[in-house]
Write an enzyme that holds these catalytic residues in place. Structure first.
Site, PDB file in Angstrom:
ATOM      1  N   ASP A  36      49.817  47.262  31.536  1.00  0.00           N
ATOM      2  CA  ASP A  36      48.656  46.644  32.169  1.00  0.00           C
ATOM      3  C   ASP A  36      48.861  46.554  33.688  1.00  0.00           C
ATOM      4  O   ASP A  36      49.997  46.597  34.175  1.00  0.00           O
ATOM      5  CB  ASP A  36      48.421  45.233  31.615  1.00  0.00           C
ATOM      6  CG  ASP A  36      48.007  45.271  30.155  1.00  0.00           C
ATOM      7  OD1 ASP A  36      47.539  46.335  29.705  1.00  0.00           O
ATOM      8  OD2 ASP A  36      48.165  44.237  29.479  1.00  0.00           O
TER       9      ASP A  36
HETATM   10  N1  URA Z   1      51.398  44.310  26.007  1.00  0.00           N
HETATM   11  C1  URA Z   1      50.512  43.825  26.878  1.00  0.00           C
HETATM   12  O1  URA Z   1      49.759  42.910  26.580  1.00  0.00           O
HETATM   13  N2  URA Z   1      50.478  44.373  28.112  1.00  0.00           N
HETATM   14  C2  URA Z   1      51.307  45.373  28.517  1.00  0.00           C
HETATM   15  O2  URA Z   1      51.234  45.826  29.661  1.00  0.00           O
HETATM   16  C3  URA Z   1      52.223  45.868  27.585  1.00  0.00           C
HETATM   17  C4  URA Z   1      52.255  45.327  26.329  1.00  0.00           C
END
Ligand code: URA
Length: 230
Positions: free
Chosen positions: A102
């Protein structure tokens, strides 16, 4: 590029001869016989005709990046900088990401031009362990450990998550090991307890660990030993 076009680009074969070679099972791509003329050839594919190598391919490239917050895990984005902007490499359009993070998640990101390698990294059947350091708003209880170990129901995908291992590090931090990569998985798992993730950092994917020498935003090429770990 399509395989039939690729073969026809070589002076010794015209398009018709190329087709005959395909039908006659004389063409191998990366060691496998291919008869489909539409089969896509990648820059690093090894194409052999009757045992003769037409192209060894461009060298495969593998990088480990310490993703900083505020970067999109995509090759281009109209609004924000992407993780590829952090790489000072030629032909960046040939590179792709193996396992997205993310926007504000930090940590280990693997980038390559080798699609087979990155598929092995993310293939659900391989269930490669991904290790995250997590900080949350509310205290974490032992109930989280058993709930994550049993799996959580995700209504949107209509599935139950695979058993995940949660190690409590302090009242508000933990290390979580997942064996799959669902959309926003870590945040949704803590979200089950209405507990907001305030920091998320990927430390490891399978046997590949983020190099502690890499500061956020820095990257380096993988060693041959590291490449072979996937
Ligand atoms: N899980 C999430 O919620 N975000 C990420 O970036 C990776 C795994």
């Amino acid at each position: 590029m399509r395989l039939d076009r690729f073969i026809a680009n070589f002076a010794q074969f015209n398009r018709h001869q190329g087709r005959l070679l395909l039908i006659g099972q004389q063409v191998q791509v990366d060691g496998q016989v291919v008869t489909d003329p539409k089969h896509e050839i990648r820059p690093f594919s090894r194409v052999e005709v009757s045992g003769q190598v037409l192209q060894v391919g461009k060298p495969a490239r593998y990088f480990m990046l310490h993703k900083p917050p505020g970067y999109v895990s995509a090759t281009r984005d109209p609004e924000h900088p992407t993780v590829l902007d952090l790489l000072d490499e030629p032909d960046k359009n040939e590179l792709h990401i193996g396992g997205r993070l993310d926007f504000n998640t930090t940590g280990l990101m693997l980038i390559t031009n080798d699609g087979q390698w990155s598929r092995r990294l993310t293939q659900p059947t391989r269930q490669l362990g991904k290790v995250y350091y997590v900080e949350v708003e509310q205290p974490i209880s032992e109930l989280y450990v058993s709930t994550f170990a049993s799996g959580l129901y995700f209504a949107f995908e209509n599935l139950t998550t695979l058993p995940a291992h949660l190690e409590l590090l302090s009242s508000h931090s933990a290390r979580l090991t997942l064996h799959e990569g669902r959309y926003h998985q870590v945040k949704r798992m803590f979200g089950h307890f209405n507990n907001k993730v305030v920091r998320l950092h990927r430390e490891r994917m399978g046997d590949l660990q983020l190099d502690p020498q890499l500061a956020p935003g820095e990257y380096r090429a993988l060693s041959t030993t590291e490449i072979a770990k996937v």
